[in-house]
Write a protein that holds these residues in place. Structure first.
Motif, PDB file in Angstrom:
ATOM      1  N   THR A  43     -53.676 -17.634   6.830  1.00 14.93           N
ATOM      2  CA  THR A  43     -52.549 -17.199   7.653  1.00 14.93           C
ATOM      3  C   THR A  43     -51.212 -17.507   7.011  1.00 14.93           C
ATOM      4  OG1 THR A  43     -53.874 -17.623   9.628  1.00 14.93           O
ATOM      5  CG2 THR A  43     -51.493 -17.408   9.933  1.00 14.93           C
ATOM      6  N   ASN A  44     -51.062 -18.710   6.463  1.00 14.27           N
ATOM      7  CA  ASN A  44     -49.748 -19.118   5.963  1.00 14.27           C
ATOM      8  C   ASN A  44     -49.268 -18.238   4.810  1.00 14.27           C
ATOM      9  OD1 ASN A  44     -51.144 -20.323   3.735  1.00 14.27           O
ATOM     10  ND2 ASN A  44     -51.368 -22.202   4.947  1.00 14.27           N
ATOM     11  N   VAL A  45     -50.170 -17.727   3.998  1.00 13.08           N
ATOM     12  CA  VAL A  45     -49.759 -16.829   2.914  1.00 13.08           C
ATOM     13  C   VAL A  45     -49.257 -15.511   3.507  1.00 13.08           C
ATOM     14  CG1 VAL A  45     -50.528 -15.544   0.873  1.00 13.08           C
ATOM     15  CG2 VAL A  45     -51.333 -17.892   1.255  1.00 13.08           C
ATOM     16  N   LEU A  46     -49.975 -14.987   4.484  1.00 17.41           N
ATOM     17  CA  LEU A  46     -49.543 -13.748   5.133  1.00 17.41           C
ATOM     18  C   LEU A  46     -48.199 -13.912   5.831  1.00 17.41           C
ATOM     19  CD1 LEU A  46     -52.843 -12.411   6.720  1.00 17.41           C
ATOM     20  CD2 LEU A  46     -51.544 -11.411   4.837  1.00 17.41           C
ATOM     21  N   VAL A  47     -48.065 -14.977   6.588  1.00 16.19           N
ATOM     22  CA  VAL A  47     -46.832 -15.193   7.353  1.00 16.19           C
ATOM     23  C   VAL A  47     -45.635 -15.372   6.418  1.00 16.19           C
ATOM     24  CG1 VAL A  47     -45.639 -16.798   8.911  1.00 16.19           C
ATOM     25  CG2 VAL A  47     -47.961 -16.029   9.428  1.00 16.19           C
ATOM     26  N   ARG A  48     -45.815 -16.111   5.349  1.00 19.78           N
ATOM     27  CA  ARG A  48     -44.709 -16.293   4.396  1.00 19.78           C
ATOM     28  C   ARG A  48     -44.277 -14.950   3.817  1.00 19.78           C
ATOM     29  NH1 ARG A  48     -43.959 -19.908   7.072  1.00 19.78           N
ATOM     30  NH2 ARG A  48     -45.069 -21.837   6.908  1.00 19.78           N
ATOM     31  N   HIS A  49     -45.245 -14.150   3.415  1.00 19.88           N
ATOM     32  CA  HIS A  49     -44.946 -12.833   2.853  1.00 19.88           C
ATOM     33  C   HIS A  49     -44.266 -11.926   3.884  1.00 19.88           C
ATOM     34  CE1 HIS A  49     -45.399  -9.006   0.845  1.00 19.88           C
ATOM     35  NE2 HIS A  49     -46.066  -8.552   1.890  1.00 19.88           N
ATOM     36  N   LEU A  50     -44.789 -11.893   5.088  1.00 14.91           N
ATOM     37  CA  LEU A  50     -44.289 -10.974   6.112  1.00 14.91           C
ATOM     38  C   LEU A  50     -42.917 -11.351   6.647  1.00 14.91           C
ATOM     39  CD1 LEU A  50     -47.601 -10.436   8.113  1.00 14.91           C
ATOM     40  CD2 LEU A  50     -46.506  -8.817   6.540  1.00 14.91           C
ATOM     41  N   THR A  51     -42.610 -12.645   6.648  1.00 17.75           N
ATOM     42  CA  THR A  51     -41.340 -13.097   7.234  1.00 17.75           C
ATOM     43  C   THR A  51     -40.275 -13.432   6.200  1.00 17.75           C
ATOM     44  OG1 THR A  51     -42.000 -15.428   7.285  1.00 17.75           O
ATOM     45  CG2 THR A  51     -42.560 -14.068   9.234  1.00 17.75           C
ATOM     46  N   GLY A  52     -40.702 -13.692   4.956  1.00 18.73           N
ATOM     47  CA  GLY A  52     -39.740 -14.126   3.945  1.00 18.73           C
ATOM     48  C   GLY A  52     -39.256 -15.547   4.176  1.00 18.73           C
ATOM     49  N   ASP A  53     -39.989 -16.304   4.974  1.00 16.24           N
ATOM     50  CA  ASP A  53     -39.578 -17.654   5.371  1.00 16.24           C
ATOM     51  C   ASP A  53     -40.640 -18.669   4.997  1.00 16.24           C
ATOM     52  OD1 ASP A  53     -38.065 -19.651   6.795  1.00 16.24           O
ATOM     53  OD2 ASP A  53     -39.479 -19.427   8.460  1.00 16.24           O
ATOM     54  N   PRO A  54     -40.269 -19.729   4.321  1.00 17.22           N
ATOM     55  CA  PRO A  54     -39.034 -19.937   3.564  1.00 17.22           C
ATOM     56  C   PRO A  54     -39.069 -19.109   2.276  1.00 17.22           C
ATOM     57  CG  PRO A  54     -40.469 -21.834   3.266  1.00 17.22           C
ATOM     58  CD  PRO A  54     -41.178 -20.880   4.220  1.00 17.22           C
TER      59      PRO A  54
END
Length: 136
Positions: free
Chosen positions: A7-18
């Motif tokens: 999940t954390n790889v997807l969320v980072r990519h999708l949100t640009g955060d951080p």
């Protein structure tokens, strides 16, 4: 590279955060050959985007579809996940209930045992509410 995707790889990519982790996630996704995506990770990604990042349901659904359509991504049952995203978006159920509805539809069982009345918004399944007196 072939790997299970978290999940954390997807969320980072999708949100640009951080930004630093987002750049690393994006590069990893760009270079990946095959990414195995568990259904639970899709559900968790939807939850994080909706709750922590407070994205609108339509945006979350759009991002989920984009992840599922990404070339290297492999899932067990794409039709099931796409239907779950559709129920999540259109019938406004939590993703877990949407997944449950999609599973009931696809299996042919068509009945969901639940106290969650939001399932009643979906006309393709029947919600069964367990009855009976509590045991002493």
């Amino acid at each position: 590279m072939r790997a299970f995707l978290d999940t954390n790889v997807l969320v980072r990519h999708l949100t640009g955060d951080p930004p630093d982790l987002a750049a690393r996630a994006t590069q990893f996704l760009r270079d990946a050959d095959e990414l195995l995506l568990a259904d639970l990770i899709v559900a968790e990604t939807v939850y994080v985007l909706e709750s922590f990042y407070e994205l609108a349901r339509a945006s979350v659904a759009e991002l989920a579809r984009a992840v599922l359509a990404f070339g290297p991504v492999r899932v067990v049952d794409i039709d099931l996940l796409l239907r779950a995203v559709e129920v999540y978006e259109l019938d406004r159920l939590d993703f877990a209930e949407a997944y449950l509805v999609a599973s009931a539809e696809q299996s042919g069982v068509g009945i969901v045992a639940s106290f969650d009345r939001s399932i009643d918004r979906v006309q393709t399944v029947t919600r069964f509410e367990p009855l009976g007196a509590p045991r002493a």
